[in-house]
Scaffold this motif. Structure first.
Motif, PDB file in Angstrom:
ATOM      1  N   HIS A 108      41.489  50.434  32.331  1.00  0.00           N
ATOM      2  CA  HIS A 108      40.252  50.298  31.940  1.00  0.00           C
ATOM      3  C   HIS A 108      39.458  49.913  33.452  1.00  0.00           C
ATOM      4  O   HIS A 108      40.078  49.879  34.358  1.00  0.00           O
ATOM      5  CB  HIS A 108      40.221  48.851  31.024  1.00  0.00           C
TER       6      HIS A 108
ATOM      7  N   ASP B 268      36.847  47.522  35.962  1.00  0.00           N
ATOM      8  CA  ASP B 268      36.953  46.080  36.331  1.00  0.00           C
ATOM      9  C   ASP B 268      35.411  45.700  35.838  1.00  0.00           C
ATOM     10  O   ASP B 268      34.926  46.050  35.057  1.00  0.00           O
ATOM     11  CB  ASP B 268      36.733  46.210  37.908  1.00  0.00           C
ATOM     12  N   GLY B 269      35.152  44.410  36.141  1.00  0.00           N
ATOM     13  CA  GLY B 269      34.028  43.750  35.579  1.00  0.00           C
ATOM     14  C   GLY B 269      32.732  44.505  35.725  1.00  0.00           C
ATOM     15  O   GLY B 269      32.529  45.054  36.650  1.00  0.00           O
TER      16      GLY B 269
ATOM     17  N   SER C  15      32.739  48.259  27.887  1.00  0.00           N
ATOM     18  CA  SER C  15      33.689  47.487  26.987  1.00  0.00           C
ATOM     19  C   SER C  15      34.554  48.404  26.555  1.00  0.00           C
ATOM     20  O   SER C  15      34.613  48.665  25.187  1.00  0.00           O
ATOM     21  CB  SER C  15      33.021  46.315  26.016  1.00  0.00           C
TER      22      SER C  15
ATOM     23  N   PHE D 206      38.676  50.743  27.105  1.00  0.00           N
ATOM     24  CA  PHE D 206      39.705  51.051  27.523  1.00  0.00           C
ATOM     25  C   PHE D 206      40.114  52.565  27.243  1.00  0.00           C
ATOM     26  O   PHE D 206      39.698  53.108  26.426  1.00  0.00           O
ATOM     27  CB  PHE D 206      40.807  50.039  27.294  1.00  0.00           C
TER      28      PHE D 206
ATOM     29  N   SER E  21      32.213  42.017  25.542  1.00  0.00           N
ATOM     30  CA  SER E  21      31.633  42.500  26.570  1.00  0.00           C
ATOM     31  C   SER E  21      32.783  42.606  27.644  1.00  0.00           C
ATOM     32  O   SER E  21      33.784  41.592  27.858  1.00  0.00           O
ATOM     33  CB  SER E  21      30.430  41.933  27.175  1.00  0.00           C
ATOM     34  N   ASN E  22      32.417  43.269  28.980  1.00  0.00           N
ATOM     35  CA  ASN E  22      33.500  43.340  29.631  1.00  0.00           C
ATOM     36  C   ASN E  22      33.118  42.576  30.932  1.00  0.00           C
ATOM     37  O   ASN E  22      32.260  42.819  31.715  1.00  0.00           O
ATOM     38  CB  ASN E  22      33.710  44.623  30.497  1.00  0.00           C
TER      39      ASN E  22
ATOM     40  N   ASP F  37      34.883  40.368  33.085  1.00  0.00           N
ATOM     41  CA  ASP F  37      35.576  40.761  34.260  1.00  0.00           C
ATOM     42  C   ASP F  37      37.163  41.033  33.885  1.00  0.00           C
ATOM     43  O   ASP F  37      37.923  40.344  34.131  1.00  0.00           O
ATOM     44  CB  ASP F  37      35.491  39.573  35.324  1.00  0.00           C
ATOM     45  N   TRP F  38      37.184  42.296  33.300  1.00  0.00           N
ATOM     46  CA  TRP F  38      38.423  42.652  32.957  1.00  0.00           C
ATOM     47  C   TRP F  38      39.403  43.238  33.836  1.00  0.00           C
ATOM     48  O   TRP F  38      39.131  43.882  35.021  1.00  0.00           O
ATOM     49  CB  TRP F  38      38.558  43.922  31.911  1.00  0.00           C
TER      50      TRP F  38
ATOM     51  N   ILE G 265      43.879  42.719  26.953  1.00  0.00           N
ATOM     52  CA  ILE G 265      43.056  42.887  27.898  1.00  0.00           C
ATOM     53  C   ILE G 265      42.809  41.496  28.533  1.00  0.00           C
ATOM     54  O   ILE G 265      42.171  40.703  27.976  1.00  0.00           O
ATOM     55  CB  ILE G 265      42.086  43.695  27.709  1.00  0.00           C
TER      56      ILE G 265
ATOM     57  N   ASP H 171      40.592  39.068  30.165  1.00  0.00           N
ATOM     58  CA  ASP H 171      39.178  39.028  30.825  1.00  0.00           C
ATOM     59  C   ASP H 171      39.039  37.721  31.232  1.00  0.00           C
ATOM     60  O   ASP H 171      38.528  36.575  31.169  1.00  0.00           O
ATOM     61  CB  ASP H 171      38.140  39.080  29.863  1.00  0.00           C
TER      62      ASP H 171
END
Length: 313
Positions: A69, A71-72, A76, A78, A98-99, A101-102, A114, A116
């Motif tokens: 996946h 990064d932030g 959203s 993977f 939402s992504n 900060d994955w 995952i 976050d």
């Protein structure tokens, strides 16, 4: 008089030539340095993932495929990846989160998790791990799949200040799955150690306290657990993405991960910006490993393989 004039003229000519020569010599000469060569003696490049995951921030091998996946701030989503060459097989969109900060990804038999929980400035109060049932995508052959997630929300018992700073100890980029629990390893920007926290896999709200700590002398950015060998692998780098390293933890009891044998291997160098981010065991016997990096000025987001023998573990 003519002889005197010739002498004066000659002196002026020498002066002009000398001054001109000095002027040219003092001008900076443009130099094009050779591009730095990243030290990848310990890994083999399998393929580039930059077209779909330019900021590959975590990797896990599950059901024979690599999942990664961004990064932030990225999508959203993977990605299901071919472990042979790093090519994209499937995009899996998470529709209800939402992504923010994955930072890492792990798995068990039935779920993908995952993290976050990226917290660069130490100000976040919405840390979570997304729990996604594999049944929503694992049997699909579609190029794009939509899934929903449940949230395991948490906060650190030790964190009492949320003032923005670059030298705090509450960033995190690593989650592993072991039995009925998830374990996260912090990325301590303040003291370059890592703390370990234990979390239930049941969605809910939790306040967690550290169950262990270790001075890794760097920034931990990814990890994985191998149930067959009872080993943990961690990856990271020193400040500035220099001197990338891998830790192998073995011979520990229960979840006292640093109580057994701890071995480090430095795979980068002090010159190059090799932002190593994700790592996963690539075989049940724990010998093979996959790792990834983010795109920087010196390299694209790439998938690599290595093994414990090559690393000297």
């Amino acid at each position: 008089m003519k002889r005197t004039f010739r002498i004066i003229l000659g002196c002026l000519t020498l002066c002009i030539v000398s001054c001109t020569s000095n002027s040219v010599a003092d001008e900076p000469v443009p130099v094009t340095p050779d591009p730095p060569v990243i030290q990848k003696d310990f890994v083999t490049k399998l393929g580039t993932m930059a077209t779909f995951a330019p900021e590959s921030s975590g990797v896990v091998l599950s059901d024979g495929f690599i999942y990664t996946h961004n990064d932030g701030g990225g999508a959203s989503a993977f990605y299901k990846v071919n472990p042979i060459d790093g090519t994209l097989i499937q995009t899996i969109n998470v529709t209800n989160y939402s992504n923010v900060d994955w930072e890492d990804i792990t798995a068990d038999d039935n779920y993908i998790y995952i993290g976050d929980f990226g917290n660069n400035d130490g100000v976040r109060k919405d840390l979570k791990i997304l729990k996604i049932s594999k049944s929503q995508f694992v049997n699909s052959t579609d190029k794009t799949v939509q899934v929903t997630a449940e949230a395991i929300d948490f906060s650190y018992m030790e964190q009492t200040s949320f003032i923005s700073t670059s030298t705090h100890n509450f960033d995190c980029e690593t989650v592993i799955s072991k039995g009925n629990f998830l374990y996260i390893f912090t990325k301590n920007r303040g003291d370059y150690a890592t703390r370990v926290y234990k979390l239930s896999k049941t969605p809910g709200q939790y306040t967690v306290s550290a169950i262990g700590t270790y001075n890794v002398n760097g920034l931990i950015t990814g990890g994985d657990y191998n149930a067959q060998t009872n080993e943990v692998i961690l990856i990271g780098y020193s400040s500035g993405h220099k001197n990338s390293f891998i830790y192998l933890l073995s011979n520990f009891t229960d979840d006292s991960f640093f109580s057994g044998k701890v071995v480090q291997k430095v795979i980068g160098n002090a010159t190059n910006d090799w932002q190593t981010e994700g790592i996963t065991f690539g075989s049940s016997d724990g010998k093979k490993l996959f790792l990834s990096c983010e795109t920087t000025a010196y390299t694209k987001s790439e998938l690599y393989s290595t093994d414990k023998i090559t690393l000297g573990f």
